[in-house]
Design an enzyme around this catalytic site. Structure first.
Site, PDB file in Angstrom:
ATOM      1  N   GLU A 152       0.852  -1.189   0.000  1.00 20.66           N
ATOM      2  CA  GLU A 152       0.000   0.000   0.000  1.00 20.66           C
ATOM      3  C   GLU A 152       0.894   1.247   0.000  1.00 20.66           C
ATOM      4  O   GLU A 152       0.471   2.320   0.403  1.00 20.66           O
ATOM      5  CB  GLU A 152      -0.969  -0.015   1.181  1.00 20.66           C
ATOM      6  CG  GLU A 152      -0.330  -0.174   2.536  1.00 20.66           C
ATOM      7  CD  GLU A 152      -1.339  -0.149   3.677  1.00 20.66           C
ATOM      8  OE1 GLU A 152      -2.135   0.790   3.745  1.00 20.66           O
ATOM      9  OE2 GLU A 152      -1.305  -1.084   4.510  1.00 20.66           O
TER      10      GLU A 152
ATOM     11  N   CYS B  56      -3.129  -3.739   4.659  1.00 21.35           N
ATOM     12  CA  CYS B  56      -2.128  -4.702   5.141  1.00 21.35           C
ATOM     13  C   CYS B  56      -2.466  -6.141   4.763  1.00 21.35           C
ATOM     14  O   CYS B  56      -1.734  -7.063   5.127  1.00 21.35           O
ATOM     15  CB  CYS B  56      -1.974  -4.584   6.658  1.00 21.35           C
ATOM     16  SG  CYS B  56      -1.568  -2.927   7.171  1.00 21.35           S
TER      17      CYS B  56
ATOM     18  N   HIS C 113      -1.318 -10.441  12.105  1.00 17.84           N
ATOM     19  CA  HIS C 113      -0.865  -9.158  11.541  1.00 17.84           C
ATOM     20  C   HIS C 113      -0.476  -8.262  12.728  1.00 17.84           C
ATOM     21  O   HIS C 113      -1.218  -8.183  13.709  1.00 17.84           O
ATOM     22  CB  HIS C 113      -1.996  -8.513  10.731  1.00 17.84           C
ATOM     23  CG  HIS C 113      -1.762  -7.066  10.434  1.00 17.84           C
ATOM     24  ND1 HIS C 113      -0.581  -6.620   9.883  1.00 17.84           N
ATOM     25  CD2 HIS C 113      -2.520  -5.962  10.641  1.00 17.84           C
ATOM     26  CE1 HIS C 113      -0.625  -5.303   9.757  1.00 17.84           C
ATOM     27  NE2 HIS C 113      -1.790  -4.884  10.209  1.00 17.84           N
TER      28      HIS C 113
HETATM   29  N1  COA Z   1       2.286   2.435  30.669  1.00 16.74           N
HETATM   30  C1  COA Z   1       1.795   1.291  30.134  1.00 16.74           C
HETATM   31  N2  COA Z   1       0.771   1.272  29.246  1.00 16.74           N
HETATM   32  C2  COA Z   1       0.244   2.459  28.877  1.00 16.74           C
HETATM   33  C3  COA Z   1       0.724   3.681  29.389  1.00 16.74           C
HETATM   34  C4  COA Z   1       1.792   3.626  30.325  1.00 16.74           C
HETATM   35  N3  COA Z   1       2.300   4.750  30.855  1.00 16.74           N
HETATM   36  N4  COA Z   1      -0.002   4.689  28.836  1.00 16.74           N
HETATM   37  C5  COA Z   1      -0.892   4.104  28.003  1.00 16.74           C
HETATM   38  N5  COA Z   1      -0.748   2.775  28.005  1.00 16.74           N
HETATM   39  C6  COA Z   1      -1.492   1.766  27.256  1.00 16.74           C
HETATM   40  C7  COA Z   1      -2.993   2.028  27.191  1.00 16.74           C
HETATM   41  O1  COA Z   1      -3.642   1.544  28.365  1.00 16.74           O
HETATM   42  C8  COA Z   1      -3.361   1.243  25.953  1.00 16.74           C
HETATM   43  O2  COA Z   1      -3.430  -0.132  26.240  1.00 16.74           O
HETATM   44  P1  COA Z   1      -4.711  -1.001  25.789  1.00 16.74           P
HETATM   45  O3  COA Z   1      -4.780  -0.864  24.297  1.00 16.74           O
HETATM   46  O4  COA Z   1      -4.381  -2.374  26.231  1.00 16.74           O
HETATM   47  O5  COA Z   1      -5.877  -0.378  26.453  1.00 16.74           O
HETATM   48  C9  COA Z   1      -2.139   1.432  25.043  1.00 16.74           C
HETATM   49  O6  COA Z   1      -1.080   1.867  25.891  1.00 16.74           O
HETATM   50  C10 COA Z   1      -2.360   2.486  23.979  1.00 16.74           C
HETATM   51  O7  COA Z   1      -2.840   3.641  24.607  1.00 16.74           O
HETATM   52  P2  COA Z   1      -3.917   4.564  23.907  1.00 16.74           P
HETATM   53  O8  COA Z   1      -4.238   5.666  24.823  1.00 16.74           O
HETATM   54  O9  COA Z   1      -5.037   3.761  23.346  1.00 16.74           O
HETATM   55  O10 COA Z   1      -3.013   5.119  22.707  1.00 16.74           O
HETATM   56  P3  COA Z   1      -3.357   6.120  21.558  1.00 16.74           P
HETATM   57  O11 COA Z   1      -4.622   6.853  21.784  1.00 16.74           O
HETATM   58  O12 COA Z   1      -2.115   6.910  21.346  1.00 16.74           O
HETATM   59  O13 COA Z   1      -3.619   5.172  20.274  1.00 16.74           O
HETATM   60  C11 COA Z   1      -3.177   3.639  18.493  1.00 16.74           C
HETATM   61  C12 COA Z   1      -2.912   4.000  19.971  1.00 16.74           C
HETATM   62  C13 COA Z   1      -2.602   2.274  18.202  1.00 16.74           C
HETATM   63  C14 COA Z   1      -4.679   3.640  18.227  1.00 16.74           C
HETATM   64  C15 COA Z   1      -2.480   4.720  17.598  1.00 16.74           C
HETATM   65  O14 COA Z   1      -1.086   4.617  17.761  1.00 16.74           O
HETATM   66  C16 COA Z   1      -2.815   4.572  16.127  1.00 16.74           C
HETATM   67  O15 COA Z   1      -3.794   5.168  15.656  1.00 16.74           O
HETATM   68  N6  COA Z   1      -1.988   3.811  15.353  1.00 16.74           N
HETATM   69  C17 COA Z   1      -2.214   3.625  13.923  1.00 16.74           C
HETATM   70  C18 COA Z   1      -3.359   2.668  13.608  1.00 16.74           C
HETATM   71  C19 COA Z   1      -3.105   1.227  14.009  1.00 16.74           C
HETATM   72  O16 COA Z   1      -1.989   0.803  14.187  1.00 16.74           O
HETATM   73  N7  COA Z   1      -4.184   0.466  14.110  1.00 16.74           N
HETATM   74  C20 COA Z   1      -4.120  -0.948  14.476  1.00 16.74           C
HETATM   75  C21 COA Z   1      -5.107  -1.825  13.744  1.00 16.74           C
HETATM   76  S1  COA Z   1      -4.748  -1.961  12.040  1.00 16.74           S
END
Ligand code: COA
Length: 384
Positions: free
Chosen positions: A79, A111, A233
């Site tokens: 992609e 993906c 994945h």
């Molecule tokens: N210590 C340990 N864990 C922590 C933490 C800390 N200090 N702070 C946050 N976390 C954990 C959260 O509890 C969460 O865990 P969980 O998913 O088990 O609940 C995780 O870290 C992510 O935190 P979150 O607040 O959800 O992160 P975010 O709002 O920054 O978003 C993604 C994370 C993955 C959604 C973001 O990086 C993203 O959009 N990525 C691109 C899309 C993607 O990869 N999608 C996946 C499916 S294809």
């Protein structure tokens, strides 16, 4: 007749960023990235490398001169295309010197594309068992500096040679597919980086997995005990773990521990590299094979492929006798450990340093095997 993966390899660029450095620069607790997302390092690519250079470098490690005469099909799943028309596959076909009477093309669905390519290759070899197919899953995952997706970036390529009577893994004819038209991650042609609803993508990923898993158990009459490992994945390594844990309530504690231990073995390399988009499921597979002592010939490995948007597939692979001798564990580990750590400033500079958008005649100094050394009339010229 068994058909499947006769050889498999991966390639990543030479530079990486440590996730602690990224967290500190973004005023975030490093544990969010290391524990919350399950990522330790992120591969970073210079402007003189792209899916062609990554894919060619991965494929070169497995394609012998004899293979080059037997390959009829070169498919790149990606992609991160450089061109709306010409495929990366035909360029890689040329760089590798594969015999000319071959089909070369690119396939796309987020993906998921690497799996579409692998299954097309399987079907081709089933119809032409004396011939081979080269499948490459290559991508560059970039969301932008200071974005929510930034800690889930990465890049790299996995190459697989598909043949009859393979040396490593047979692909079983047991696929279950699932499609759902949803906007969790998409990249319209006027956008440099994807648009993403990250939390929705997590939700759709888990929902897609549980649906194909349950359908698989029904259609293929299997239970979790039939799978020596489940491989996912890996947009970031916590994602597949969340999906795996979603099916734990139906399993004994012993079963849960067994599958989560295999899962830990499958994410060793992705923790060091980040997201490969199409390639990440297959980097997980290589990591599992390289890092697990619990697997043996005849074992069945479940594979969950997911492409946002959303298309997913669950299928399985069977380990072949003698598969261990075909692995390149030391070389894979050496590739990762020999990389150079970037400072946050170097990463940001490299991120913003792009190929010129204005047509012209440009020369670059990158003596890496497989790098863009010149750009002229919209044509990328590669070292090889
Ligand atoms: N210590 C340990 N864990 C922590 C933490 C800390 N200090 N702070 C946050 N976390 C954990 C959260 O509890 C969460 O865990 P969980 O998913 O088990 O609940 C995780 O870290 C992510 O935190 P979150 O607040 O959800 O992160 P975010 O709002 O920054 O978003 C993604 C994370 C993955 C959604 C973001 O990086 C993203 O959009 N990525 C691109 C899309 C993607 O990869 N999608 C996946 C499916 S294809």
């Amino acid at each position: 007749m068994k058909i499947g993966i006769d050889k498999i390899s991966f390639h990543v660029p030479n530079d990486y960023l440590d996730m602690t450095d990224l967290a500190n620069a973004r005023n975030t607790d490093p544990n969010k990235f290391h524990i919350g997302l399950g990522q330790d390092k992120m591969a970073v690519i210079p402007k003189t490398q792209d899916i062609v250079t990554l894919g060619a470098a991965a494929a070169e490690k497995i394609v012998s001169d004899e293979d080059k005469e037997s390959i009829d099909l070169v498919i790149v799943g990606t992609e991160s295309s450089n061109d709306f028309s010409k495929s990366a596959a035909v360029i890689i076909h040329g760089l590798l010197g594969i015999q000319p009477f071959a089909r070369s093309y690119e396939v796309k669905h987020a993906c998921y594309a690497g799996t579409a390519a692998l299954q097309q290759a399987r079907d081709y070899v089933a119809a032409h068992p004396t011939r081979k197919a080269l499948v490459i899953a290559a991508d560059i995952a970039k969301y932008g500096l200071n974005t929510g997706g930034e800690p889930t970036q990465g890049c790299g390529a996995v190459a697989m040679l598909v043949s009859a009577e393979p040396s490593i893994l047979a692909i079983n004819d047991d696929s279950v597919f699932y499609s759902e038209d949803v906007y969790d991650f998409w990249r319209p042609s006027n956008h440099e980086y994807p648009l993403v609803d990250g939390h929705l993508s997590n939700e759709i990923y888990i929902n897609s997995f549980t649906r194909v898993w349950e359908q698989n158990l029904k259609v293929n009459q299997t239970t979790s005990q039939d799978y020596a490992a489940l491989t996912f994945h890996l947009p970031y390594t916590k994602m597949g773990r969340k999906a795996l844990r979603a099916i734990f309530p139906s399993m004994s504690e012993e079963e849960q521990t067994r599958l989560e231990t295999r899962y830990d073995e499958a994410v060793v390399y992705s923790r060091e590299v980040g997201n490969l988009y199409t390639g990440s499921l297959y980097l997980g597979l290589i990591s599992l094979l390289d890092n697990s002592d619990a697997l043996k010939p005849g074992d069945r490995i479940g594979m969950f492929s997911y492409g946002s948007g959303a298309v997913s597939e669950f299928f399985s692979l069977e380990l072949m006798p003698g598969y261990k001798e075909q692995l390149t564990v030391a070389a894979n580990q050496a590739l990762l450990t020999a990389r150079k750590q970037l400072t946050i400033e170097e990463y940001e500079e490299m991120f913003e340093d792009k190929l010129p958008l204005v047509d012209g005649d440009y020369d670059f100094n990158d003596d890496t095997t497989y790098a863009i050394n010149k750009l002229k009339d919209g044509i990328r010229y590669y070292n090889h």
